[in-house]
Write a protein that holds these residues in place. Structure first.
Motif, short mmCIF file in Angstrom:
data_model
loop_
_atom_site.label_atom_id
_atom_site.label_comp_id
_atom_site.label_asym_id
_atom_site.label_seq_id
_atom_site.Cartn_x
_atom_site.Cartn_y
_atom_site.Cartn_z
N ASP A 155 -2.83 15.84 10.33
CA ASP A 155 -1.56 16.54 10.46
C ASP A 155 -0.48 15.71 9.77
OD1 ASP A 155 0.84 17.65 11.21
OD2 ASP A 155 0.32 17.84 13.33
N PRO A 156 0.16 16.26 8.72
CA PRO A 156 1.14 15.46 7.98
C PRO A 156 2.24 14.86 8.87
CG PRO A 156 0.67 17.48 6.81
CD PRO A 156 -0.02 17.59 8.14
N ALA A 157 2.59 15.55 9.94
CA ALA A 157 3.64 15.05 10.82
C ALA A 157 3.24 13.74 11.49
CB ALA A 157 3.99 16.09 11.88
N THR A 158 1.94 13.46 11.54
CA THR A 158 1.45 12.24 12.20
C THR A 158 1.05 11.17 11.19
OG1 THR A 158 -0.91 12.86 12.25
CG2 THR A 158 0.50 13.72 14.02
N ALA A 159 1.19 11.46 9.89
CA ALA A 159 0.69 10.55 8.86
C ALA A 159 1.80 9.63 8.36
CB ALA A 159 0.12 11.36 7.69
N GLU A 160 1.44 8.36 8.17
CA GLU A 160 2.40 7.41 7.59
C GLU A 160 2.79 7.83 6.19
OE1 GLU A 160 2.42 2.71 6.35
OE2 GLU A 160 1.27 3.30 8.12
N GLY A 161 1.80 8.28 5.41
CA GLY A 161 2.05 8.84 4.09
C GLY A 161 1.75 10.33 4.12
N GLN A 162 2.78 11.16 3.96
CA GLN A 162 2.59 12.60 4.11
C GLN A 162 2.17 13.30 2.83
OE1 GLN A 162 6.14 14.27 5.89
NE2 GLN A 162 5.71 13.34 7.87
N VAL A 163 2.33 12.65 1.68
CA VAL A 163 2.07 13.30 0.40
C VAL A 163 0.62 13.76 0.31
CG1 VAL A 163 1.98 12.98 -2.11
CG2 VAL A 163 3.92 12.09 -0.80
N GLN A 174 -7.50 26.53 3.76
CA GLN A 174 -8.41 26.80 4.88
C GLN A 174 -8.73 25.53 5.68
OE1 GLN A 174 -9.09 26.68 1.59
NE2 GLN A 174 -11.22 27.20 1.20
N ALA A 175 -8.26 24.38 5.22
CA ALA A 175 -8.51 23.13 5.95
C ALA A 175 -7.78 23.16 7.29
CB ALA A 175 -8.02 21.94 5.12
N ARG A 176 -8.36 22.47 8.26
CA ARG A 176 -7.75 22.37 9.59
C ARG A 176 -6.92 21.11 9.66
NH1 ARG A 176 -12.62 23.12 13.75
NH2 ARG A 176 -10.93 22.72 15.21
N ALA A 177 -5.64 21.25 9.99
CA ALA A 177 -4.75 20.09 10.16
C ALA A 177 -4.79 19.65 11.61
CB ALA A 177 -3.33 20.45 9.75
N LEU A 178 -5.23 18.42 11.85
CA LEU A 178 -5.41 17.91 13.20
C LEU A 178 -4.81 16.51 13.31
CD1 LEU A 178 -9.21 18.79 13.60
CD2 LEU A 178 -7.29 20.10 14.54
N GLN A 182 -7.76 14.37 17.59
CA GLN A 182 -8.53 15.61 17.45
C GLN A 182 -9.60 15.47 16.36
OE1 GLN A 182 -4.99 15.75 17.68
NE2 GLN A 182 -5.28 16.06 19.88
N ILE A 183 -9.26 14.78 15.27
CA ILE A 183 -10.25 14.53 14.22
C ILE A 183 -11.38 13.68 14.80
CG2 ILE A 183 -10.70 13.40 12.00
CD1 ILE A 183 -7.86 14.15 11.16
N SER A 184 -11.02 12.66 15.56
CA SER A 184 -12.02 11.80 16.18
C SER A 184 -12.96 12.60 17.08
CB SER A 184 -11.31 10.71 16.99
OG SER A 184 -12.24 9.89 17.62
N THR A 185 -12.40 13.47 17.90
CA THR A 185 -13.21 14.31 18.78
C THR A 185 -14.13 15.21 17.96
OG1 THR A 185 -11.54 14.28 20.50
CG2 THR A 185 -13.13 16.08 20.58
N PHE A 186 -13.59 15.82 16.90
CA PHE A 186 -14.37 16.71 16.04
C PHE A 186 -15.57 15.95 15.46
CE2 PHE A 186 -15.63 18.87 12.23
CZ PHE A 186 -15.45 20.22 12.50
N LEU A 187 -15.32 14.77 14.93
CA LEU A 187 -16.39 14.01 14.30
C LEU A 187 -17.47 13.61 15.31
CD1 LEU A 187 -14.42 11.67 11.86
CD2 LEU A 187 -15.64 13.79 11.32
N ARG A 188 -17.06 13.21 16.49
CA ARG A 188 -18.04 12.79 17.51
C ARG A 188 -18.95 13.94 17.92
NH1 ARG A 188 -13.62 10.27 19.92
NH2 ARG A 188 -13.69 11.74 21.67
N GLN A 189 -18.47 15.17 17.76
CA GLN A 189 -19.25 16.34 18.17
C GLN A 189 -20.15 16.88 17.04
OE1 GLN A 189 -16.09 18.90 19.55
NE2 GLN A 189 -16.05 17.96 21.59
N LEU A 190 -20.06 16.27 15.86
CA LEU A 190 -20.88 16.74 14.75
C LEU A 190 -22.34 16.40 14.97
CD1 LEU A 190 -18.84 15.72 11.56
CD2 LEU A 190 -19.29 18.04 12.36
N THR A 191 -23.20 17.31 14.57
CA THR A 191 -24.63 17.04 14.48
C THR A 191 -25.09 17.43 13.10
OG1 THR A 191 -25.17 19.23 15.33
CG2 THR A 191 -24.99 17.47 16.95
#
Length: 194
Positions: A155-163, A174-178, A182-191
């Motif tokens: 999520d650009p609002a949470t990024a040190e560099g938004q560019v 179509q990308a999901r901004a998280l 939330q990205i960490s949770t998403f990755l841990r749930q990947l199989t």
């Protein structure tokens, strides 16, 4: 890998300004039994050696190493692009290092990793663009999505560099901004077959 196993799957991550903090939130959260390789490009100065593998090795449950040319990409391993080399994925799931021209003034370039990984892994690839101050990675993330893979952006609002995240969302709507948690949770749930 035998033919009856699931298709090889992987995660690719790109970051620039603010990368240490963002990766420091994500990578240590991956469990020791995380089933996929994680390939990471961070924009680093071309001279000398990257200290990123050493920096993260003690903080991560997964093995962390600097990518080496022609080595087989193994599950459950974090690979960092070395300084001044592009990191690419070969069709046979080996690493290729290249000293071709910089892309958007960067070598390693995020776009080249993402595009080559999208060709190799197709729908089994997850691409993640984090904080950064250039548009590198935007076209690569679009390539991941076009190949049927999953596209995530900090999520650009949470990024040190938004560019970088803004450019990625512009190129890949179509990308999901998280947020990072939330990205960490998403990755841990990947199989591998998710």
């Amino acid at each position: 890998m035998s033919e009856d196993q699931t298709d090889p799957a992987a995660v690719v991550i790109g970051a620039s300004v603010g990368a240490i903090g963002a990766l420091g939130t994500l990578l240590p959260e991956l469990p020791a039994d995380f089933p996929m390789p994680v390939l990471v490009v961070v924009h680093i100065p071309p001279e000398g050696r990257s200290s990123l593998p050493e920096l993260f090795a003690s903080r991560c449950a997964l093995p962390v190493k600097e990518a080496e040319d022609k080595e087989e990409i193994l599950p459950g391993t974090i690979y960092f692009a070395p300084a001044n080399y592009h990191l690419l994925v070969e069709p046979d799931f080996r690493i290729a290092l290249s000293n071709e021209e910089p892309v958007l003034f960067s070598r390693p370039a995020i776009d080249l990793l993402f595009e080559s990984a999208a060709d190799a892994y197709g729908t089994s690839l997850t691409g993640v663009i984090l904080t950064g101050a250039s548009s590198d990675g935007a076209h690569g993330l679009a390539a991941v999505a076009q190949s049927g893979g999953t596209a995530l952006v900090q999520d650009p609002a949470t990024a040190e560099g938004q560019v970088m995240p803004l450019a990625a969302l512009d190129a890949c709507p179509q990308a999901r901004a998280l947020g990072l948690p939330q990205i960490s949770t998403f990755l841990r749930q990947l199989t591998p077959n998710s």
